[in-house]
Design an enzyme around this catalytic site. Sequence first.
Site, PDB file in Angstrom:
ATOM      1  N   PHE A 118      74.834  35.517  20.682  1.00 37.85           N
ATOM      2  CA  PHE A 118      73.303  35.483  20.558  1.00 37.85           C
ATOM      3  C   PHE A 118      72.698  34.296  20.470  1.00 37.85           C
ATOM      4  O   PHE A 118      71.764  34.218  19.354  1.00 37.85           O
ATOM      5  CB  PHE A 118      73.186  36.641  19.644  1.00 37.85           C
ATOM      6  CG  PHE A 118      71.736  37.250  19.767  1.00 37.85           C
ATOM      7  CD1 PHE A 118      71.679  38.321  20.574  1.00 37.85           C
ATOM      8  CD2 PHE A 118      70.793  37.187  18.754  1.00 37.85           C
ATOM      9  CE1 PHE A 118      70.543  39.000  20.702  1.00 37.85           C
ATOM     10  CE2 PHE A 118      69.522  37.848  18.799  1.00 37.85           C
ATOM     11  CZ  PHE A 118      69.544  38.793  19.734  1.00 37.85           C
ATOM     12  N   PHE A 163      79.274  43.622  25.035  1.00 34.93           N
ATOM     13  CA  PHE A 163      79.199  42.238  24.827  1.00 34.93           C
ATOM     14  C   PHE A 163      77.707  41.799  24.740  1.00 34.93           C
ATOM     15  O   PHE A 163      77.231  40.647  25.030  1.00 34.93           O
ATOM     16  CB  PHE A 163      79.819  41.572  25.867  1.00 34.93           C
ATOM     17  CG  PHE A 163      80.974  42.151  26.283  1.00 34.93           C
ATOM     18  CD1 PHE A 163      82.121  41.943  25.244  1.00 34.93           C
ATOM     19  CD2 PHE A 163      81.739  42.708  27.459  1.00 34.93           C
ATOM     20  CE1 PHE A 163      83.392  42.379  25.362  1.00 34.93           C
ATOM     21  CE2 PHE A 163      82.993  43.327  27.444  1.00 34.93           C
ATOM     22  CZ  PHE A 163      83.771  42.917  26.419  1.00 34.93           C
ATOM     23  N   ALA A 196      75.114  42.286  16.428  1.00 34.03           N
ATOM     24  CA  ALA A 196      75.043  41.263  15.485  1.00 34.03           C
ATOM     25  C   ALA A 196      76.352  41.417  14.719  1.00 34.03           C
ATOM     26  O   ALA A 196      76.359  40.762  13.514  1.00 34.03           O
ATOM     27  CB  ALA A 196      73.727  41.355  14.759  1.00 34.03           C
ATOM     28  N   THR A 223      68.970  38.901  12.414  1.00 33.20           N
ATOM     29  CA  THR A 223      68.103  37.618  11.728  1.00 33.20           C
ATOM     30  C   THR A 223      66.746  38.643  11.511  1.00 33.20           C
ATOM     31  O   THR A 223      65.958  38.201  10.712  1.00 33.20           O
ATOM     32  CB  THR A 223      67.996  36.843  12.765  1.00 33.20           C
ATOM     33  OG1 THR A 223      67.353  37.189  13.946  1.00 33.20           O
ATOM     34  CG2 THR A 223      69.185  36.036  12.902  1.00 33.20           C
ATOM     35  N   ARG A 246      77.365  38.157  23.024  1.00 30.63           N
ATOM     36  CA  ARG A 246      78.227  37.885  22.158  1.00 30.63           C
ATOM     37  C   ARG A 246      77.969  36.432  21.633  1.00 30.63           C
ATOM     38  O   ARG A 246      78.254  35.437  22.030  1.00 30.63           O
ATOM     39  CB  ARG A 246      79.653  37.749  22.432  1.00 30.63           C
ATOM     40  CG  ARG A 246      80.819  38.055  21.590  1.00 30.63           C
ATOM     41  CD  ARG A 246      81.983  38.390  22.180  1.00 30.63           C
ATOM     42  NE  ARG A 246      83.042  39.013  21.174  1.00 30.63           N
ATOM     43  CZ  ARG A 246      84.234  39.590  21.498  1.00 30.63           C
ATOM     44  NH1 ARG A 246      84.300  39.566  23.011  1.00 30.63           N
ATOM     45  NH2 ARG A 246      84.976  39.919  20.543  1.00 30.63           N
ATOM     46  N   ARG A 286      68.237  32.513  16.536  1.00 28.68           N
ATOM     47  CA  ARG A 286      69.810  32.481  16.140  1.00 28.68           C
ATOM     48  C   ARG A 286      70.169  30.919  16.604  1.00 28.68           C
ATOM     49  O   ARG A 286      70.924  30.521  15.955  1.00 28.68           O
ATOM     50  CB  ARG A 286      70.631  33.598  16.625  1.00 28.68           C
ATOM     51  CG  ARG A 286      72.058  33.653  15.896  1.00 28.68           C
ATOM     52  CD  ARG A 286      72.637  34.768  16.234  1.00 28.68           C
ATOM     53  NE  ARG A 286      72.665  35.817  15.277  1.00 28.68           N
ATOM     54  CZ  ARG A 286      73.138  36.133  14.071  1.00 28.68           C
ATOM     55  NH1 ARG A 286      73.829  35.469  13.616  1.00 28.68           N
ATOM     56  NH2 ARG A 286      72.861  37.554  13.538  1.00 28.68           N
ATOM     57  N   GLN A 339      74.176  50.057  24.124  1.00 24.84           N
ATOM     58  CA  GLN A 339      74.528  49.642  22.827  1.00 24.84           C
ATOM     59  C   GLN A 339      73.201  50.412  21.891  1.00 24.84           C
ATOM     60  O   GLN A 339      73.582  50.205  20.608  1.00 24.84           O
ATOM     61  CB  GLN A 339      74.469  48.159  22.637  1.00 24.84           C
ATOM     62  CG  GLN A 339      75.742  47.538  23.181  1.00 24.84           C
ATOM     63  CD  GLN A 339      75.825  46.116  23.202  1.00 24.84           C
ATOM     64  OE1 GLN A 339      75.898  45.547  24.351  1.00 24.84           O
ATOM     65  NE2 GLN A 339      75.515  45.586  22.159  1.00 24.84           N
ATOM     66  N   GLU A 365      72.541  45.865  24.955  1.00 25.90           N
ATOM     67  CA  GLU A 365      71.779  46.011  23.671  1.00 25.90           C
ATOM     68  C   GLU A 365      70.177  46.389  24.043  1.00 25.90           C
ATOM     69  O   GLU A 365      69.704  47.115  23.458  1.00 25.90           O
ATOM     70  CB  GLU A 365      71.832  44.612  22.869  1.00 25.90           C
ATOM     71  CG  GLU A 365      71.061  44.514  21.631  1.00 25.90           C
ATOM     72  CD  GLU A 365      71.076  43.538  20.729  1.00 25.90           C
ATOM     73  OE1 GLU A 365      72.008  42.680  20.788  1.00 25.90           O
ATOM     74  OE2 GLU A 365      70.022  43.350  20.072  1.00 25.90           O
ATOM     75  N   GLU A 391      81.693  38.899  16.996  1.00 27.87           N
ATOM     76  CA  GLU A 391      81.109  37.840  17.592  1.00 27.87           C
ATOM     77  C   GLU A 391      81.750  36.204  17.255  1.00 27.87           C
ATOM     78  O   GLU A 391      82.118  35.637  18.228  1.00 27.87           O
ATOM     79  CB  GLU A 391      79.593  37.484  17.648  1.00 27.87           C
ATOM     80  CG  GLU A 391      79.018  38.688  18.177  1.00 27.87           C
ATOM     81  CD  GLU A 391      77.354  38.549  17.835  1.00 27.87           C
ATOM     82  OE1 GLU A 391      76.913  38.955  16.742  1.00 27.87           O
ATOM     83  OE2 GLU A 391      76.405  38.374  18.581  1.00 27.87           O
TER      84      GLU A 391
END
Length: 770
Positions: free
Chosen positions: A338, A222, A502, A433, A336, A304, A191, A226, A712
Amino acid sequence: MKNIDSYNHVRGESIYLDDIPLQAETLYAAVYDSPIAHGKIKTLDMSEAKNAKGVIRILTAKDIPGENQIGGIVPDEELLADTHVHFCGMPIALIIADSEEHARLAVKKIKATFEPLPVITDPRVAKEKGELIIPPRTFQSGNIETAWKDCSYIFEGRADTNGQEHLYIETQGAYAIPQENGAIRIYSSTQGPTAVQRTAARVLGVPMNKLEVDTTRLGGGFGGKEDQATAWAVLCALASFHLKKPVKYSLHRMDDMRMTGKRHPYSSDFKIGLNKDLKILAYEAVFYQNAGAAADLSPAVMERTLFHCTNSYFVPNVKATAYSCRTHLPPNTAFRGFGGPQGMFVIEAAIAKAADELKIPASSIQEKNLIRTGEEFPYGQKADSEANECWQKTDELYQIKKLQEEINHFNASSDQYKKGMAIMPVCFGISFTKTLMNQARSLVHVYTDGSVGISTGAVEMGQGVNTKILQVAARIFSIEPSRIKINTTNTWRIANTSPTAASAAADLNGKATEIACMQILERLKKIAIEECVVTADIDKTEIPPFELKDEWIYINGKKTEWTWNKLVMAAYIKRVSLSELAHYTPPGIHFDPSKEKGHPFAYHVYGTAIVSVTVDCLRGIYEIDNVKVVHDFGKSMNTIVDLGQCEGGIVQGIGWMTMEEIVFDKDGKLRSNALSTYKVPDIYSVPKEITIHALETKRDNLAIFRSKAVGEPPLMYGIGAYFALRNAILAFNPNANIKFDAPMTPEKVLLNLYNEKSDQDMENGQSKSG
Ligand code: MTE
Ligand code: LUZ
Ligand code: MOS
């Protein structure tokens, strides 16, 4: 418009990592990973493996030319263990052989001895021992200390959520191919192509411009790719760097499950205070995040959790503290939601507890406290709220009271089966974020035949981002979608990308594409005005408004003889650029971590779900009867794709809350290490019915064409399944002492159906309510 990949997907013609045609002399990698969770490497005997059939080379930490470091946020993770191992599955040595089979066989011939060290698997234990990834953080609003005095009811408790295996259909993998002058092309199922490029440069000690990372699409990510696609890509690059040969590594399912991190398990304490009118006046939570053995993305995930600790509610006095706790599990990572789902579960547990004690339905507390426009989240951003609209629409369409009455009626007449329902409002902030990550670029080329090629930083992983980006260009240029091609995600074409994460990829890359297309269009417009006015028979003194519609040019509302193709060719002949690289960053977002206040999100996505279940009280098994949703899509630009995202997210969320159970033993070994021991929802266990009402909301926001991010948020509707099951159990056994401890597996359902609150529990419960 259908997902542009659908045709190739059903014919099996889509290209994934394993479909890339292999170059001659390709070699294969496999990892020897730690069999223990924590210890010092005493001896590493590779002699037998080195002489095994087909083995070309074995690489260890000593063979790393640059830094042995892959930590993205905190530099605390080695690519290959040097002296110590920190989790079962930590890579120690990389075997390269002439075939996949030979590489895997040689792994078994490596012999290592370890001096074992104490193993921590519980985040609360880690916190006690001071094992923290970063210092704790606290979000605060109002004055929690004085607020308790105004509360009529105060309840406390504990809530736990377990991890979740990503189970992308395509496992982790990469393929590195050496190029001239020391460059390497890396195909990676990632990702975050830039994360792969940056980390490979660091490990190999080469500049980033030598590394071309290319990604066509993923068979699912998912969040699991990342950050954690990087290690495998860098290992292939390392082998390719040393051997000057193409090197491929595609993990087997059990290796992937054992060696990669998952959703973070959390253990949390809550305290909630309400007044007589059921308004939540105060909420306090302490989150213990199980980060695993290295930071990975844990600090951002933890952040988060704090952002979403009050979910869709307005609470005037909040204190939420989070600890990122280092344990000896594989480093946990993005999944997903996070950290958001983990935070929301706790306040929903607090509300459920209050509702139980006050003998009222949780929905009466939920509804009373939904955040309204202008009210502030604990982090200082004011809500542009659709929470009430979603709830009211849910009630209007599905009739909450009537559904509850039907369930009560059913339960009164049924002994063996009991039904339960729960309402799950969701509010999810859109933007990374970390403010700086909210940027994207798009490179648009119009070719002389009028066809269009687009490259962005977005990675297609099944969510349909390429379809949306294509729609953006088709809309701006007003040309047939079939004339547009979305190219692979490639670090030589688009640099310094944020990962596709995100839920923001369509917004960020879509907006960059919109800007690029608009700029090309502006140039074309000028030419049209210069060239078409005569043919269009319009007074030259007026500036004719230009329009491109279905590949024809209109001037002052009149169709001309000029087509898109003709205009494009005219621009080329006039030596006007038909290409554009545009940059986009959402305006107005900021956050100050020293104050824990700001305006971190471009906007929020809202929604409400009702989840209904039936429990078989003899066997403990259950079915999800239906999920009825009102979801805030803004104005969806692709309803087929967006409904698919909702359905998939809901099922994935239900899986996390009900049947997916990750088990590590006390030695830190993964016991649920295969699909025989880890159950994900299949077609037989999905809800019998999912109804989604697309609520069109009109508030101005920073979504692409006002089509709000959707990747998400729907996952969190699944949390309703936990509370629906809980309510069904309570219908059978009103004295059940049900811990807030997800997932609610059939085993736990069965135990709860027949357990009783002890006298002591009863006393505790009473003494805690004020
Ligand atoms: N949908 C599919 N089919 N496959 C995936 O891997 N990942 C989810 C979501 N939907 C995913 C998916 C996650 S975790 C995110 S962050 C978003 O897609 C990312 O894509 P977007 O930003 O384009 O929504
Ligand atoms: N990744 C990230 C994310 O780096 N920052 C985020 O805020 C985020 N949010 C959701 C999913 N992935
Ligand atoms: Mo998604 S967890 O942001 O990859």
